[in-house]
Structure formats: C-alpha cells, structure tokens
Design an enzyme around this catalytic site. Structure first.
Site, mmCIF file in Angstrom:
data_model
loop_
_atom_site.group_PDB
_atom_site.id
_atom_site.type_symbol
_atom_site.label_atom_id
_atom_site.label_comp_id
_atom_site.label_asym_id
_atom_site.label_seq_id
_atom_site.Cartn_x
_atom_site.Cartn_y
_atom_site.Cartn_z
ATOM 1 N N ASP A 22 0.846 -1.190 0.000
ATOM 2 C CA ASP A 22 0.000 0.000 0.000
ATOM 3 C C ASP A 22 0.882 1.240 0.000
ATOM 4 O O ASP A 22 1.791 1.356 0.817
ATOM 5 C CB ASP A 22 -0.892 -0.020 1.246
ATOM 6 C CG ASP A 22 -1.690 1.255 1.404
ATOM 7 O OD1 ASP A 22 -1.980 1.909 0.374
ATOM 8 O OD2 ASP A 22 -2.026 1.610 2.558
ATOM 9 N N ASN A 24 -0.594 4.589 -0.359
ATOM 10 C CA ASN A 24 -1.272 5.843 0.006
ATOM 11 C C ASN A 24 -1.959 5.781 1.367
ATOM 12 O O ASN A 24 -2.738 6.654 1.727
ATOM 13 C CB ASN A 24 -2.273 6.252 -1.083
ATOM 14 C CG ASN A 24 -3.415 5.251 -1.198
ATOM 15 O OD1 ASN A 24 -3.362 4.167 -0.590
ATOM 16 N ND2 ASN A 24 -4.433 5.612 -1.959
ATOM 17 N N ASP A 26 -4.272 3.858 2.654
ATOM 18 C CA ASP A 26 -5.674 3.457 2.859
ATOM 19 C C ASP A 26 -5.775 1.994 3.313
ATOM 20 O O ASP A 26 -6.872 1.461 3.490
ATOM 21 C CB ASP A 26 -6.519 3.703 1.602
ATOM 22 C CG ASP A 26 -6.125 2.807 0.429
ATOM 23 O OD1 ASP A 26 -5.097 2.092 0.541
ATOM 24 O OD2 ASP A 26 -6.825 2.827 -0.590
ATOM 25 N N ASP A 30 -1.837 -1.355 -3.830
ATOM 26 C CA ASP A 30 -2.216 -0.624 -5.034
ATOM 27 C C ASP A 30 -1.168 -0.794 -6.133
ATOM 28 O O ASP A 30 -0.114 -1.389 -5.910
ATOM 29 C CB ASP A 30 -2.445 0.861 -4.710
ATOM 30 C CG ASP A 30 -1.408 1.401 -3.728
ATOM 31 O OD1 ASP A 30 -0.200 1.209 -3.992
ATOM 32 O OD2 ASP A 30 -1.801 1.982 -2.684
ATOM 33 N N ASP A 200 -9.912 -16.830 -16.058
ATOM 34 C CA ASP A 200 -10.571 -17.343 -14.864
ATOM 35 C C ASP A 200 -11.664 -18.340 -15.249
ATOM 36 O O ASP A 200 -12.447 -18.085 -16.155
ATOM 37 C CB ASP A 200 -11.192 -16.140 -14.127
ATOM 38 C CG ASP A 200 -11.748 -16.495 -12.769
ATOM 39 O OD1 ASP A 200 -10.985 -16.952 -11.915
ATOM 40 O OD2 ASP A 200 -12.976 -16.310 -12.568
ATOM 41 N N GLU A 254 -7.395 -21.224 -16.278
ATOM 42 C CA GLU A 254 -7.705 -21.885 -15.014
ATOM 43 C C GLU A 254 -8.680 -23.011 -15.343
ATOM 44 O O GLU A 254 -9.890 -22.787 -15.477
ATOM 45 C CB GLU A 254 -8.335 -20.915 -14.006
ATOM 46 C CG GLU A 254 -8.465 -21.569 -12.646
ATOM 47 C CD GLU A 254 -9.554 -20.962 -11.756
ATOM 48 O OE1 GLU A 254 -9.471 -21.133 -10.537
ATOM 49 O OE2 GLU A 254 -10.497 -20.334 -12.272
HETATM 50 O O1 ISL Z 1 -11.393 -21.432 -4.760
HETATM 51 C C1 ISL Z 1 -11.735 -22.547 -5.046
HETATM 52 C C2 ISL Z 1 -11.505 -23.613 -4.093
HETATM 53 O O2 ISL Z 1 -11.245 -23.152 -2.836
HETATM 54 C C3 ISL Z 1 -12.334 -22.879 -6.324
HETATM 55 O O3 ISL Z 1 -13.519 -23.528 -6.141
HETATM 56 C C4 ISL Z 1 -12.534 -21.621 -7.156
HETATM 57 O O4 ISL Z 1 -13.765 -21.071 -6.868
HETATM 58 C C5 ISL Z 1 -12.435 -21.967 -8.610
HETATM 59 O O5 ISL Z 1 -11.125 -22.451 -8.812
HETATM 60 C C6 ISL Z 1 -12.637 -20.742 -9.495
HETATM 61 O O6 ISL Z 1 -11.721 -19.736 -9.109
HETATM 62 C C7 ISL Z 1 -11.669 -18.513 -9.764
HETATM 63 O O7 ISL Z 1 -12.942 -17.929 -9.956
HETATM 64 C C8 ISL Z 1 -13.650 -17.535 -8.785
HETATM 65 C C9 ISL Z 1 -12.786 -16.707 -7.819
HETATM 66 O O8 ISL Z 1 -13.430 -16.594 -6.578
HETATM 67 C C10 ISL Z 1 -11.421 -17.332 -7.612
HETATM 68 O O9 ISL Z 1 -10.634 -16.504 -6.781
HETATM 69 C C11 ISL Z 1 -10.816 -17.542 -8.964
HETATM 70 O O10 ISL Z 1 -9.492 -18.011 -8.897
HETATM 71 C C12 ISL Z 1 -14.830 -16.717 -9.249
HETATM 72 O O11 ISL Z 1 -14.405 -15.730 -10.143
HETATM 73 CA CA CA Z 2 -3.617 1.900 -1.223
#
Ligand code: ISL
Ligand code: CA
Length: 558
Positions: A22, A24, A26, A30, A200, A254
């Site tokens: 961090d 600033n 808060d 960042d 993701d 992922e």
């Molecule tokens: O975190 C998990 C197990 O503890 C998984 O079930 C996870 O939710 C899954 O891998 C998907 O993860 C991704 O999408 C999620 C987010 O919460 C996670 O941080 C991200 O890595 C929703 O966007």
């Molecule tokens: Ca900050």
C-alpha cells in the site's frame, strides 16, 4: 512440448495486489505499490507477473466481480498508474499477465443492471434468465459459494444464473454479441502492451442447453458437470482466432473441474486455444469433491504420482503451469512443507526446488520466496472470504457439522490463508501500510519478512534467487523430459530431467530425518548444481548422498 517460447522459459510471480504493498495509507495494496517493488522482483529474477483482477469492482469476491472492464479498481489507482506499471516493467524487461474474468460479471455491471430492468431489454440475453419451476429455482444447480446457482429477481419474477455468488451473474456466451464485446475488451488491454492473460474459470463458459437437473449422484460433482457445455472448445478456439492469435501473448487457463485427461484439449497447440494449463489435482490432493472445505490426509506417493500424471497430460503438444498455491489455496509451505520454526526454512527451500525444476512454467505466489505461512485463524470473525462464509452458512448454520469441526478444517484450507498482507519488514504493519491494513497481518512478520532476508545469503529469498538463475541457465530444466525415479518412495522424492545427452537429478527429502540415499543403478554424480543447505558434500562419481532433513538439491549426473 520442446518448441521454445518465452512463456515456457519465464519464471512467473503472482501478485495479489490488494495485499502486496500500500502506498497511500488506505490499507489496501495498489498499483503504485507493485511499481515500487519491481526492483525487488527483478532482484529475485522474475520475468513476468500475473496480477489478480485490477478492474473496477464492488469487491464481493475481491475483484472477481467486475463492474467495469475498462477501468481500474478505484482502490488500486488510475489508468495512468496502470500504463506506468507496463512502462516500468518494459524498462526492466518484465512482462505483465492480467486476470480475465469473463465467465461472469458483477451484478453492478451496466450490462446486468440493464439486463434485469426488463424482459425486453436488449441486454436481457447477455445473461441467463429462466422462469421458476413450480415456484422453485429452474433446476438443482448449486453455486460454488453455497446455496442455489439461481437467484430470483423481483422486477420480472425470473431467475438468473450465477455459478459463483449471486453478485456474479454468468454471462451468456451463446450470444455472439457478448462474445464480441468481450473480444473487444481483450484487444483494449492487449493494445496497451499486456503480454499475458489468465482466463478465470475458463472451462465453464459454455452452458448445458435447456438446463436439465443434475442427476442426484452428480450434484456433488457439479464443478465437473459445469464444464460439459457443448460449445466450450468452439468458443475458446474462436477467441483465439479473433483475438489471441493476433498478439504475442501468453494465455493461461484456469482449468478447474475438468478431468485431467481432458485438460490437454485447452492447451494442445494443434487446436489453437490457450498456451498454459493450470490444473488442480495436486493442490486438491487432500480435499473432498463435496465438502470442499474439509481436508483429508495425503502422502508423498500420491503427491508425486499426481505430479507425474499432470506432467504426462501435457504430452508432446501441451504445456502446464507448476504451482503449489495461489490466492485460492492455503500457503504451500503450510500445506506441503512444515511450517514449524525448526523446519520452516528447510522445507520452504525444498518446495522451491520442486517448483523450479518441473517441465512446466513455474508460478511463485507472493511471499513464498520468504517462507510465509498460513494465518493462525481462531474464530469465524477472523475470516474475510466469501467462500468460507458460504460454507459456514451451508454446513454450520444448518447444523450439519459443528463450528469446531468446521474451524479445525478451514483454518488449514481457507483461501484467506494466502491473502494476508505481504511481510516487507519487522516494523509497524510489516511495512505493508502506514494505515490500517484491510486484512490481518500474520503475527510472525517480525521473524518472516523481506528486509531480513534480502541480504542474508542463506535466506529462503536468496535460495529462490539462485534457483531461478539456475533455471534460466539450464534449458534442460525447462524442456527436458521428466522421470520419477521411485514413485512409491514415501521419503525421498527424486527425479531426472533429460534433454539430449544432458541429465539432471533433483532430490528432495520430504522427511525431517537424515537419509542415506543411493542413486539408482547407472547414475553417478557429475557435479553439484545447487543444494539447499549449501553443504556441497556430494563429490564427482558419488553414487550415494547423505540427505539432511528436508534437504534438496540439483545435480548433474552421468
Ligand atoms: O477457490 C476454489 C476452491 O477453494 C475454487 O472452487 C474456485 O472457486 C475456482 O477455482 C474458481 O476460481 C476462480 O474464480 C472464482 C474466484 O473466486 C477465484 O478466486 C478464482 O481463482 C470466481 O471468479
Ligand atoms: Ca492503497
């Protein structure tokens, strides 16, 4: 896959911006904090950084609920800061990988606000809206964060789909307009000079037509079921054709929920989808498919056999990421090493050796290079994460398990373990902030912090630094084939990496006792490349090595 590319040779570092630095006051990390620490990462030898979502968000799921894809999260700074981050990284010959969260948006995204306003909205089919079934949700889908995956909206009386929290409605990828909007958005960031994208929950973009109920015995396996949408590979391939193939960009998926043997389909280069697979069999080795918060025992044989399987799936045309934790898992050191003070450093170095000698791109999660550990959670109030709160609601509040049993497990499995602020020094708030930190700081920061390690040649930090240099110097450690020498061995994890006539042996003692380890027939030491305890006891032609507790080393062998 031995075709040389920069992203196979790069060592990646994951920054969780909220908890990094961090600047600033808060209490929230960042972008300027990342810029401030680029030289620290450069010293470590890092080539590329993956940052968790940096977009504007109400932060119900710490940025994984995006309300504006083209703006920076207010707490993290401005677009100028972001552009400066890229410029400062370029200067240092470093690359930036951003997180791409396009399975869902925030419920505060203008598309969703429009979508829920009326059945006739042009944005209605940007999401999935369905009528109730006999006054209940349209089907029996559960959400990852507890409860049903359907939420009723009073305005129109229909339900919308959310695989994650109800504040994260799923985008309708079957609508070509949605796909075009997302592709445009990706071009926007790529044109800025971003050189990596981490997709993701990529396997869940395509939904099963008609949303039939899951058979009762498959409800617990919903994560896998959600990856069975018929168009998933068509969409990822289209995204590659329309966007990714036009840039020099490393793309990581992922790949959660997909059986290992099928994960390859996302990264087989002949298919033109993505480059790098994140799979989770290893990190979930001690978890159940249902009751995902509960931990079970694991042993070294299972552990190494899982690594072997993962290596095999990459095959000749695919590529993996290798990682022992991320922002969704507990600390690698507490999970797979031994975080008690007498073994902490040795086991952190052992795991480092593993991470940096696999046939996959290594991803180091922030703080691993210091040997940061799980947080000593005591009560439910100590937690922040929406996932653990959802589990608490589904399991404890319903009376299925006791609070004690639940807490005993989640203090080891919770995602919050890896989200506490980075430990920069022994001063106030571990040097993370001059304000009030957004989340608790691990009380062990006075002993475990960057300031005390950077100049100590025997520190975990400096061992990581040497290992990263070793990986850069020896291409066989990136491209060589992997062979486990003794898959059933419960104490010593030894494997070779071979390219052409060059062979390296990696040995890791997973026990806290001294072991005399004999090399397999036909192998003898040529020279010591690196050893975690700097002892260099092994000599040329040796065929036996004395391994101290958690000893790790890399040897050139004949
Ligand atoms: O975190 C998990 C197990 O503890 C998984 O079930 C996870 O939710 C899954 O891998 C998907 O993860 C991704 O999408 C999620 C987010 O919460 C996670 O941080 C991200 O890595 C929703 O966007
Ligand atoms: Ca900050």
């Amino acid at each position: 896959d031995t075709l040389p590319t920069w992203w196979k040779q790069a060592v990646f570092y994951q920054v969780y911006p909220r908890s990094f630095k961090d600047t600033n006051g808060d209490g929230i990390g960042d972008i300027n904090g990342i810029i401030e620490k680029l030289d620290y990462l450069k010293t470590l030898g890092i080539d590329a950084i993956w940052i968790n979502p940096h977009y504007d968000s109400p932060n119900v799921d710490n940025g994984y609920d995006i309300s504006d894809y083209r703006n920076i999260m207010k707490e993290y700074g401005t677009m100028e800061d972001f552009d400066r981050l890229i410029a400062e990284m370029k200067k240092r010959n470093m690359r930036l990988m951003i997180d791409v969260v396009i399975n869902h948006t925030s419920d505060q995204h203008p598309w969703f606000i429009q979508s829920k306003s009326s059945k006739d909205s042009p944005y209605r089919n940007y999401y999935f809206w369905r009528d109730d079934k006999d006054g209940q949700a349209p089907n029996n889908y559960p959400s990852f964060f507890g409860g049903s995956a359907w939420q009723k909206d009073d305005k129109t009386g229909q339900y919308y789909l959310h695989y994650f929290s109800r504040q994260q409605p799923d985008l309708n990828w079957d609508n070509p307009k949605v796909r075009q909007e997302l592709y445009d958005m990706l071009r926007f960031w790529l044109d800025k000079g971003v050189s990596g994208l981490r997709f993701d929950t990529v396997a869940t973009y395509s939904k099963i037509p008609g949303f039939p109920d899951l058979p009762q015995q498959r409800v617990a396996h919903f994560a896998e079921e959600y990856t069975k949408g018929p168009n998933i590979h068509r969409y990822v391939n289209e995204m590659n054709r329309e966007v990714l193939s036009h840039y020099d960009v490393a793309t990581a998926g992922e790949i959660f929920g997909v059986p290992l043997e099928q994960s390859i389909n996302f990264v087989d280069r002949r298919r033109n989808e993505l480059n790098i697979a994140f799979t989770f069999d290893l990190l979930r080795i001690d978890r159940y498919v249902d009751e995902r918060w509960r931990r079970k025992d694991w042993n070294l044989a299972q552990f190494r056999q899982t690594i072997d399987k993962v290596d095999h799936t990459a095959g000749e045309y695919g590529w993996n990421a290798f990682f022992l934790d991320n922002h969704d898992y507990p600390r690698a050191l507490s999970h797979f090493g031994d975080d008690r003070p007498q073994w902490r450093e040795a086991s952190a170095k052992a795991l480092a050796t593993l991470i940096l000698t696999q046939r996959a791109t290594p991803f180091i999660y922030q703080g691993s290079e210091l040997g940061m550990t799980n947080y000593p959670f005591k009560k439910m109030d100590d937690f922040e994460d929406i996932e653990v709160k959802g589990f608490w609601h589904d399991y404890v509040e319903t009376g299925k398990v006791t609070a004690d049993e639940f807490l005993q497990n989640v203090r080891q499995t919770s995602r919050d373990n890896n989200r506490t602020p980075f430990q920069w020094d022994a001063g106030k708030n571990a040097g993370f902030t001059v304000g009030t930190p957004w989340f608790k700081i691990n009380p062990n920061y006075t002993a475990i912090n960057a300031a005390s390690q950077v100049n100590d040649p025997n520190s975990v930090f400096n061992y990581y630094r040497q290992l990263i240099k070793t990986r850069h110097d020896i291409p066989t450690l990136t491209y060589g084939t992997y062979m486990d020498l003794d898959p059933e061995n419960e104490s010593v994890y030894a494997y070779t990496r071979t390219l052409g006539t060059e062979k390296y042996l990696v040995i890791i003692n997973f026990k806290e006792k001294t072991i005399r380890y004999s090399l397999p027939k036909n192998l003898s030491i040529d020279n010591v490349i690196i050893e975690s305890n700097n002892q260099h006891t092994a000599r040329k032609n040796d065929t036996m090595i004395v391994l101290k507790p958690w000893h790790a080393g890399i040897y050139k062998v004949n």
